[in-house]
Design an enzyme around this catalytic site. Structure first.
Site, short mmCIF file in Angstrom:
data_model
loop_
_atom_site.label_atom_id
_atom_site.label_comp_id
_atom_site.label_asym_id
_atom_site.label_seq_id
_atom_site.Cartn_x
_atom_site.Cartn_y
_atom_site.Cartn_z
N ALA A 256 13.28 -8.62 5.66
CA ALA A 256 12.49 -7.84 6.63
C ALA A 256 12.55 -8.51 7.99
CB ALA A 256 11.05 -7.72 6.16
N CYS B 266 7.78 -1.05 5.79
CA CYS B 266 8.49 -0.57 6.98
C CYS B 266 8.39 0.94 7.15
CB CYS B 266 9.96 -1.01 6.96
SG CYS B 266 10.16 -2.79 6.82
N TYR C 227 4.76 -7.48 3.75
CA TYR C 227 3.99 -8.38 2.89
C TYR C 227 4.68 -9.74 2.85
CZ TYR C 227 2.31 -10.50 -1.47
OH TYR C 227 1.81 -11.37 -2.40
N HIS C 228 3.87 -10.81 2.86
CA HIS C 228 4.40 -12.17 2.74
C HIS C 228 3.67 -12.90 1.62
CE1 HIS C 228 6.51 -11.67 6.50
NE2 HIS C 228 5.40 -11.52 7.18
N GLY D 276 10.99 -8.35 12.20
CA GLY D 276 10.10 -7.81 13.22
C GLY D 276 9.94 -8.82 14.34
N LEU E 130 12.10 -13.17 10.82
CA LEU E 130 12.52 -12.51 9.59
C LEU E 130 11.97 -13.23 8.36
CD1 LEU E 130 15.03 -14.26 8.15
CD2 LEU E 130 16.25 -13.41 10.13
N GLY F 171 6.73 -5.70 16.56
CA GLY F 171 7.13 -4.33 16.30
C GLY F 171 7.21 -4.09 14.80
#
Length: 214
Positions: free
Chosen positions: A139, A170, A78-79, A141, A153, A73
């Site tokens: 963050a 987001c 960004y990672h 999801g 996370l 979801g």
């Protein structure tokens, strides 16, 4: 008992395949094990399955950008190497009641890690994640299949601000990201890393967890 898997640095595509494999094994064998995966990713952008491409400022067909639409979801995030990422695979006994509790627990985990450095953080109504003075540092999801969760996370420590600014994280207009090392400039990445590892080790010992490192 929770099984903790530590990959170190692993590309997103491989970790995504590993997560889905573990989830489907759990479902097929009707297992209810708790798995927690700790890792870092090279530079990558991910879009939730219903995410709006208008929230990215580069062409989605740009082959120079590592971009994936995934099954979690949430909107775009960004990672990179400057994050600590935690993916949890957990079976929820009563999904209708436990989803919100599970998300709250993930947020609490992020807050506890930040508190190791006496960093106070808050939640923002209607927006999952953790914030410091209106700036997002954690963050979140998730995806749930047959009551089994995956994804999780990410905590910003020293992410590329330039790359983060290419997206509307987001989908929040005023949602600016912040790094841990912007708040605590005296703490090096090495100091953060080892304190984090020590805390995990204590948790492992207290919970009698099985640990697999790669």
């Amino acid at each position: 008992m929770m099984l903790i898997i530590r990959y170190g640095l692993l590309n997103f595509e491989t970790s995504w395949v590993h997560q889905k494999t573990m989830v489907f094994i759990q479902i097929r064998k009707r297992q209810k094990k708790k798995l927690s995966i700790y890792l870092k990713h090279p530079q990558v952008y991910t879009l939730g399955h219903r995410a709006n491409k208008e929230y990215i400022s580069f062409c989605s067909n740009n082959t120079l950008v590592n971009l994936h639409r995934v099954d979690r979801g949430g909107e775009v995030t960004y990672h990179d190497y400057g994050q600590v990422i935690i993916y949890n695979i957990t079976h929820l006994q009563k999904i209708n009641r436990n989803v919100n509790i599970y998300i709250a627990n993930l947020e609490q985990l992020g807050k506890r890690i930040l508190l190791l450095y006496k960093t106070k953080s808050t939640k923002k109504e209607k927006f999952p994640g953790i914030w410091i003075q209106q700036k997002k540092i954690v963050a979140l999801g998730i995806k749930i299949i047959q009551r089994t969760t995956f994804h999780g996370l990410s905590i910003n420590f020293s992410c590329s601000k330039r790359n983060y600014e290419l997206i509307l994280a987001c989908g929040i207009k005023d949602g600016i990201s912040v790094n841990f090392n912007e708040i605590h400039k005296k703490n090096s990445q090495n100091q953060f890393y080892w304190k984090y590892k020590i805390v995990l080790l204590i948790v492992d010992i207290l919970a009698f967890n099985n640990i697999i490192s790669f």
